[in-house]
Design an enzyme around this catalytic site. Structure first.
Site, mmCIF file in Angstrom:
data_model
loop_
_atom_site.group_PDB
_atom_site.id
_atom_site.type_symbol
_atom_site.label_atom_id
_atom_site.label_comp_id
_atom_site.label_asym_id
_atom_site.label_seq_id
_atom_site.Cartn_x
_atom_site.Cartn_y
_atom_site.Cartn_z
ATOM 1 N N LYS A 1 0.810 -1.237 0.000
ATOM 2 C CA LYS A 1 0.000 0.000 0.000
ATOM 3 C C LYS A 1 0.836 1.278 0.000
ATOM 4 O O LYS A 1 0.345 2.335 -0.405
ATOM 5 C CB LYS A 1 -0.954 0.004 1.200
ATOM 6 N N ASP B 1 -9.664 2.746 2.536
ATOM 7 C CA ASP B 1 -9.570 2.115 3.862
ATOM 8 C C ASP B 1 -9.944 3.092 4.974
ATOM 9 O O ASP B 1 -10.656 2.724 5.921
ATOM 10 C CB ASP B 1 -8.136 1.642 4.130
HETATM 11 P P1 NAP Z 1 1.654 -3.809 5.830
HETATM 12 O O1 NAP Z 1 1.730 -2.531 5.052
HETATM 13 O O2 NAP Z 1 2.545 -4.934 5.467
HETATM 14 O O3 NAP Z 1 1.885 -3.400 7.363
HETATM 15 C C1 NAP Z 1 1.714 -4.288 8.408
HETATM 16 C C2 NAP Z 1 2.455 -3.758 9.619
HETATM 17 O O4 NAP Z 1 2.270 -4.705 10.644
HETATM 18 C C3 NAP Z 1 3.944 -3.620 9.397
HETATM 19 O O5 NAP Z 1 4.282 -2.314 9.034
HETATM 20 C C4 NAP Z 1 4.555 -4.041 10.724
HETATM 21 O O6 NAP Z 1 4.788 -2.903 11.560
HETATM 22 C C5 NAP Z 1 3.473 -4.885 11.373
HETATM 23 N N1 NAP Z 1 3.822 -6.322 11.304
HETATM 24 C C6 NAP Z 1 4.059 -7.059 10.200
HETATM 25 N N2 NAP Z 1 4.376 -8.327 10.536
HETATM 26 C C7 NAP Z 1 4.315 -8.375 11.874
HETATM 27 C C8 NAP Z 1 4.562 -9.397 12.840
HETATM 28 N N3 NAP Z 1 4.912 -10.646 12.457
HETATM 29 N N4 NAP Z 1 4.420 -9.094 14.139
HETATM 30 C C9 NAP Z 1 4.069 -7.838 14.532
HETATM 31 N N5 NAP Z 1 3.847 -6.836 13.661
HETATM 32 C C10 NAP Z 1 3.972 -7.097 12.372
HETATM 33 O O7 NAP Z 1 0.170 -4.391 5.805
HETATM 34 P P2 NAP Z 1 -1.196 -3.564 5.717
HETATM 35 O O8 NAP Z 1 -1.578 -3.425 4.311
HETATM 36 O O9 NAP Z 1 -1.042 -2.368 6.570
HETATM 37 O O10 NAP Z 1 -2.255 -4.607 6.348
HETATM 38 C C11 NAP Z 1 -2.191 -4.998 7.708
HETATM 39 C C12 NAP Z 1 -3.368 -5.931 8.025
HETATM 40 O O11 NAP Z 1 -4.597 -5.207 7.978
HETATM 41 C C13 NAP Z 1 -3.529 -7.113 7.054
HETATM 42 O O12 NAP Z 1 -3.899 -8.262 7.780
HETATM 43 C C14 NAP Z 1 -4.675 -6.679 6.159
HETATM 44 O O13 NAP Z 1 -5.386 -7.765 5.600
HETATM 45 C C15 NAP Z 1 -5.536 -5.910 7.174
HETATM 46 N N6 NAP Z 1 -6.419 -4.939 6.519
HETATM 47 C C16 NAP Z 1 -7.769 -5.156 6.560
HETATM 48 C C17 NAP Z 1 -8.626 -4.245 5.980
HETATM 49 C C18 NAP Z 1 -10.098 -4.454 6.052
HETATM 50 O O14 NAP Z 1 -10.816 -3.878 5.227
HETATM 51 N N7 NAP Z 1 -10.601 -5.195 7.002
HETATM 52 C C19 NAP Z 1 -8.115 -3.108 5.310
HETATM 53 C C20 NAP Z 1 -6.737 -2.922 5.297
HETATM 54 C C21 NAP Z 1 -5.892 -3.852 5.893
HETATM 55 P P3 NAP Z 1 6.157 -2.782 12.439
HETATM 56 O O15 NAP Z 1 7.259 -3.326 11.548
HETATM 57 O O16 NAP Z 1 6.282 -1.324 12.673
HETATM 58 O O17 NAP Z 1 5.962 -3.584 13.666
#
Ligand code: NAP
Length: 244
Positions: A63, A99
């Protein structure tokens, strides 16, 4: 109309099902929505031409990175710094963020006056959208990161240990990490389940499975919980308004 979702992994995603059901319901016969797992977004512009894409959604982990490949951005997406929806018009790619609005609308009916401070777990694209929405609602948010020093932000970012100390006063907690998502349903991003109280609201953006382990632990202590399914559907509806 050729639409789809890019990201990796995509095994958890319900987006294709949501769009296909909507196409059937609305009797839209000339549109498809497919999942495109991608190991990198470097070749995104070539992919857009080769697949004759009209638009696509963007999920974990692209994203923020996708922004480098766009021609233009909607002002809200620019302010957030993350894009989950891209419209293609005459080869030009414009980024949007649905979002933040979806999160705001699905959270608002559940807010109580004491939800004036929030913790956002994660610092990625979804966390940025959540932070923007909370700002719109006048809720002071603190991001929680495994590596708070790496995030070059003006806003507050703390470690998980520091966040545990804040839990008593920050009674809204949002999981914007993928931890607990299918197929790793036995994991929780929050190691302090004893801190939940009935005044807490736990909003987990993860929607597969439902409830997540985080939600179950919060509910056991009397906290209110919300999963990510309503938000998923709302961001898809808002994306469709942009695509069509
Ligand atoms: P992203 O850009 O990859 O970011 C995820 C963040 O989570 C990372 O920056 C990291 O932060 C942290 N993280 C990643 N792996 C981790 C681990 N093993 N343990 C702890 N923290 C971890 O992903 P995203 O697009 O933001 O999405 C995040 C989640 O939200 C996904 O599961 C996605 O499906 C969900 N989501 C759902 C909706 C919905 O409509 N319901 C909408 C958007 C996203 P740090 O490195 O700073 O710890």
């Amino acid at each position: 109309m050729n639409l789809g979702l890019i990201g990796t992994p995509l095994g958890h995603s319900y987006s294709q099902r949501w769009f296909e059901r909507m196409f059937r319901r609305e009797r839209i016969g000339d549109a498809t929505y497919r999942l495109y797992p991608m190991a990198s977004v470097e070749g995104i512009r070539e992919w857009v031409s080769a697949e004759a894409m009209d638009g696509f959604n963007v999920t974990i982990p692209y994203k923020e990175e996708i922004i480098h490949y766009l021609d233009d951005m909607d002002p809200t997406a620019r302010a957030i710094g993350a894009v989950n929806c891209v419209k293609v018009e005459q080869g030009r790619l414009t980024g949007y963020n649905t979002d933040a609005q979806a999160f705001l609308e699905t959270l608002k009916p559940h807010l109580m006056p004491w939800h004036d401070h929030a913790l956002i777990l994660g610092s990625g694209g979804a966390a940025k959208a959540v932070q923007y929405a909370l700002d719109q609602l006048g809720i002071e948010a603190t991001m929680v990161s495994r590596e708070p020093q790496k995030t070059k932000r003006l806003t507050r970012v703390v470690s998980y240990a520091e966040a545990a100390e804040l839990m008593a006063t920050h009674r809204l907690l949002v999981n914007a990490t993928p931890v607990g998502m299918y197929p790793h349903a036995d994991n929780s991003p929050w190691a302090y389940p004893e801190g939940w109280t009935p005044q807490h609201l736990c909003y987990d953006l993860v929607y597969n499975p439902l409830p997540t382990l985080l939600m179950r632990q919060a509910a056991e202590m009397g906290a209110r919980t919300l999963g990510g399914l309503r938000m998923l559907c709302r961001q898809a509806e808002l994306s469709w308004k942009i695509f069509r």
